[in-house]
Design a protein around this motif. Structure first.
Motif, PDB file in Angstrom:
ATOM      1  N   UNK A 381       0.856  -1.181   0.000  1.00  0.00           N
ATOM      2  CA  UNK A 381       0.000   0.000   0.000  1.00  0.00           C
ATOM      3  C   UNK A 381       0.896   1.236   0.000  1.00  0.00           C
ATOM      4  N   UNK A 382       0.667   2.152  -0.936  1.00  0.00           N
ATOM      5  CA  UNK A 382       1.551   3.302  -1.097  1.00  0.00           C
ATOM      6  C   UNK A 382       1.523   4.215   0.127  1.00  0.00           C
ATOM      7  N   UNK A 383       0.350   4.407   0.707  1.00  0.00           N
ATOM      8  CA  UNK A 383       0.257   5.254   1.901  1.00  0.00           C
ATOM      9  C   UNK A 383       1.093   4.668   3.030  1.00  0.00           C
ATOM     10  N   UNK A 419       6.692  -2.047  -8.854  1.00  0.00           N
ATOM     11  CA  UNK A 419       7.012  -1.527 -10.187  1.00  0.00           C
ATOM     12  C   UNK A 419       7.030  -2.636 -11.221  1.00  0.00           C
ATOM     13  N   UNK A 420       7.641  -3.770 -10.877  1.00  0.00           N
ATOM     14  CA  UNK A 420       7.729  -4.888 -11.821  1.00  0.00           C
ATOM     15  C   UNK A 420       6.345  -5.445 -12.170  1.00  0.00           C
ATOM     16  N   UNK A 421       5.465  -5.484 -11.179  1.00  0.00           N
ATOM     17  CA  UNK A 421       4.120  -6.029 -11.401  1.00  0.00           C
ATOM     18  C   UNK A 421       3.154  -4.987 -11.956  1.00  0.00           C
ATOM     19  N   UNK A 426       5.807   3.698  -9.859  1.00  0.00           N
ATOM     20  CA  UNK A 426       6.861   3.985  -8.895  1.00  0.00           C
ATOM     21  C   UNK A 426       8.003   4.658  -9.637  1.00  0.00           C
ATOM     22  N   UNK A 427       8.352   5.875  -9.246  1.00  0.00           N
ATOM     23  CA  UNK A 427       9.420   6.618  -9.910  1.00  0.00           C
ATOM     24  C   UNK A 427      10.778   6.038  -9.539  1.00  0.00           C
ATOM     25  N   UNK A 428      11.662   5.962 -10.524  1.00  0.00           N
ATOM     26  CA  UNK A 428      13.024   5.499 -10.249  1.00  0.00           C
ATOM     27  C   UNK A 428      13.706   6.405  -9.235  1.00  0.00           C
TER      28      UNK A 428
END
Length: 616
Positions: A381-383, A419-421, A426-428
């Protein structure tokens, strides 16, 4: 309450999960091998449906009937005989509720070899396996025996009632349940053990108390079933239905003392009852629910317990507990209607709880315990990951470098999977930031080799991050004593830390001119960060390099910034050296300089008084 009770019955182990009406047994079926073919376009049988006859199947005859069925199947000479033998064997299995075996045999039947009566029988058997397996028939199910034309079928009411139960169709239950209960006595005992709980639950749902009483009395013929929690649970539900809470509490308590799904349902009902009449406090309810969940997982029962536990934790203000419950709902029931609101609540709570806890409002040990407990639920979860990074920053500020580095690494690895999925963007740059933070924490903790490994292969850095990378590498090489590698680095926009590391590398290599130039660059570019130790080293480097002007400048500037007598004596002794001296005096000057270098370590405190904290 009605639908909830029906749903509960559906999960019972001894009985199939309630859900809808059921097509069912019937009088002896005409063999598809001998039945008169129907008209070419007629799919439905012309005569009343005679799909099967469960009344002739008994427990005592099962072994003999199974042996005969297998022999008949083996001896079949023609395709019609083979299909008829298969359906006879499927009927035997359905009569004894051996559902996987029967479904397998029925699926082997080639419906293309069947006449109209055979197809009707196949449809009835298939419906029986579906309904007794806990699912309702689709409204447009092909070959369903539950058509108006088949209402004369002796088993119609039984299977229609099962369909209504599986579909939670109260109107159908009211219409067909009485006839289904009457027909049940003609079926093998396994149907009584399985269907009585479903029938009693359905009668309670539709509030047909007379029928419910008759069904409950039938339990006397099944003492092994009556002794199970299901009986007391359903009596408790009936007592609640007629507003007798004391009797309900007694029956539910007895049921809850047992094991299995109905014991769990009884516990949930006791929690509800206790909260309604205030006989159970929120803390007691939580204890009951947690104890139940420790012994049960899966299905509507677990979800119901988690729903109640979330409400209780909210009442108690137990935010860590509530986060665990919401996380469990998201993990175990991601497709349930509860998932979306649980996600919203959890993210809102995470966004508020972590800043509150990090501001020293929650003991660190408690915060870490909560964080580790909920990480498996929210790690994608990003949060949550944003707040986890803030927690790692907090740990680093407290000096817990190892824990901070571990958390930075965990977040970076998790976001790499995200990021892979393609779960979200998702920023590098974000991944690079976490890797740099991990390396920085390791370096701060003295784990230089691990820090160097953490810096390997970082992609997608911004210019500022590239400068950070160069500074970290310089710090690591300097700590490992490899000043040559420090001097091989380059940074586009060097900060004071990087410039100091370069100056120190020159100084340690006794490159006095390089050290003199590097310290002067540090002083010119970052005067506020130029501390006492920097000044001492610059003075020594300038003296060694023969840069008297810089030495005079340092000596003049720094005594004004502090009152250190050690600094004054050191500066005066160095600056007063004559411009031309003979070898004896030169050796004396070197001795004074070497002594000055030895004082650098001990002048750390004095340096703090001379223009700022000593920074290495």
């Amino acid at each position: 309450m009605v639908l909830a009770l029906t749903g509960a019955a559906a999960a019972a182990p001894a009985a199939p999960v309630p859900a809808a009406a059921t097509p069912a047994p019937a009088a002896p079926a005409a063999s598809s091998a001998t039945a008169t073919p129907a008209a070419p376009k007629a799919e439905a049988p012309a005569a009343p449906l005679r799909a099967f006859d469960f009344a002739r199947h008994t427990d005592a005859r099962f072994s003999e009937d199974l042996r005969d069925g297998i022999q008949t199947l083996s001896a079949a000479q023609t395709r019609p005989q083979l299909q008829a033998a298969r359906m006879d064997l499927a009927e035997l299995y359905l009569a004894h509720l051996m559902l996987p075996e029967g479904r397998s045999v029925l699926n082997a039947v080639s419906k293309g070899d069947l006449d109209a009566a055979g197809k009707a029988r196949w449809g009835a058997l298939s419906a029986g396996f579906t309904l007794m397996g806990g699912k309702a028939l689709a409204p447009d199910a092909a070959g369903s025996p539950l058509t108006p034309a088949n209402k004369g079928w002796p088993d119609y009411d039984f299977w229609a009632a099962m369909q209504a139960i599986r579909a939670q169709d109260a109107k159908g239950i009211k219409t067909d349940l009485p006839g289904a209960f009457a027909r049940l006595s003609a079926y093998p005992r396994v149907y009584g053990r399985t269907c009585l709980p479903l029938f009693l639950a359905a009668a309670i749902d539709i509030q047909d108390w007379t029928l419910a009483k008759h069904i409950a009395m039938r339990f006397d013929a099944y003492p092994e079933l009556k002794a199970k929690p299901v009986y007391k649970y359903l009596l408790g539900q009936a007592a609640l239905g007629v507003n007798r809470p004391e009797q309900a509490h007694q029956a539910l308590s007895e049921a809850a003392a047992g094991t299995g799904p109905y014991a769990m349902r009884a516990m949930l009902a006791l929690v509800d009852l206790g909260q309604q009449d205030h006989s159970v406090t929120p803390a007691q309810a939580r204890k009951m629910l947690e104890a139940g969940l420790a012994h049960w997982s899966g299905g509507e029962i677990e979800l119901g317990a988690l729903r109640r536990l979330a409400v209780v934790d909210r009442e108690l203000g137990d935010w860590p507990g509530l986060l665990k419950v919401l996380g469990r709902i998201l993990r175990d029931f991601p497709k349930s209607p509860d998932a979306a609101p649980a996600k919203r609540q959890a993210e809102s709570l995470i966004a508020g709880y972590y800043p509150f806890a990090i501001s020293d409002k929650v003991p660190l040990a408690q915060l870490l315990a909560t964080h580790h407990a909920i990480t498996p639920y929210f790690r994608f979860d990003d949060v949550f990951e944003t707040q986890a990074e803030a927690l790692a920053d907090h740990l680093l500020a407290l000096g817990a470098t190892g824990m901070a580095a571990q958390e930075y690494r965990r977040i970076a690895e998790t976001l790499g999977v995200v990021k892979d999925l393609g779960l979200w963007k998702v920023a590098l740059e974000r991944l690079a930031r976490l890797r740099l933070k991990e390396a920085g924490a390791l370096a701060q903790g003295g784990q230089m080799k691990a820090a160097a490994q953490a810096l390997a292969g970082i992609d997608g850095m911004t210019p500022a991050q590239k400068d950070k990378l160069g500074t970290l590498k310089a710090q690591i090489y300097a700590a490992l004593g490899d000043q040559a590698k420090v001097l091989d680095l380059s940074v586009a926009d060097p900060g004071p830390a990087y410039l100091r590391l370069v100056a120190e590398a020159h100084f340690d290599r006794k490159d006095w001119q390089g050290a003199d130039a590097a310290y002067r660059k540090l002083w010119a570019a970052h005067a506020k960060d130029f501390g006492g130790v920097d000044a001492i080293r610059l003075l020594i480097a300038a003296f060694k390099a023969g840069d008297g002007a810089t030495a005079d400048k340092v000596a003049a500037a720094f005594p004004k910034l502090g009152n250190s007598p050690e600094w004054t004596r050191l500066a005066a002794g160095l600056v007063k050296a004559p411009a031309s001296i003979d070898p004896l005096k030169l050796s004396a000057a070197d001795a004074r300089l070497n002594n000055a270098q030895g004082l650098i370590q001990g002048l750390g405190a004095a340096a703090a008084d001379l223009g700022g904290a000593a920074k290495k």
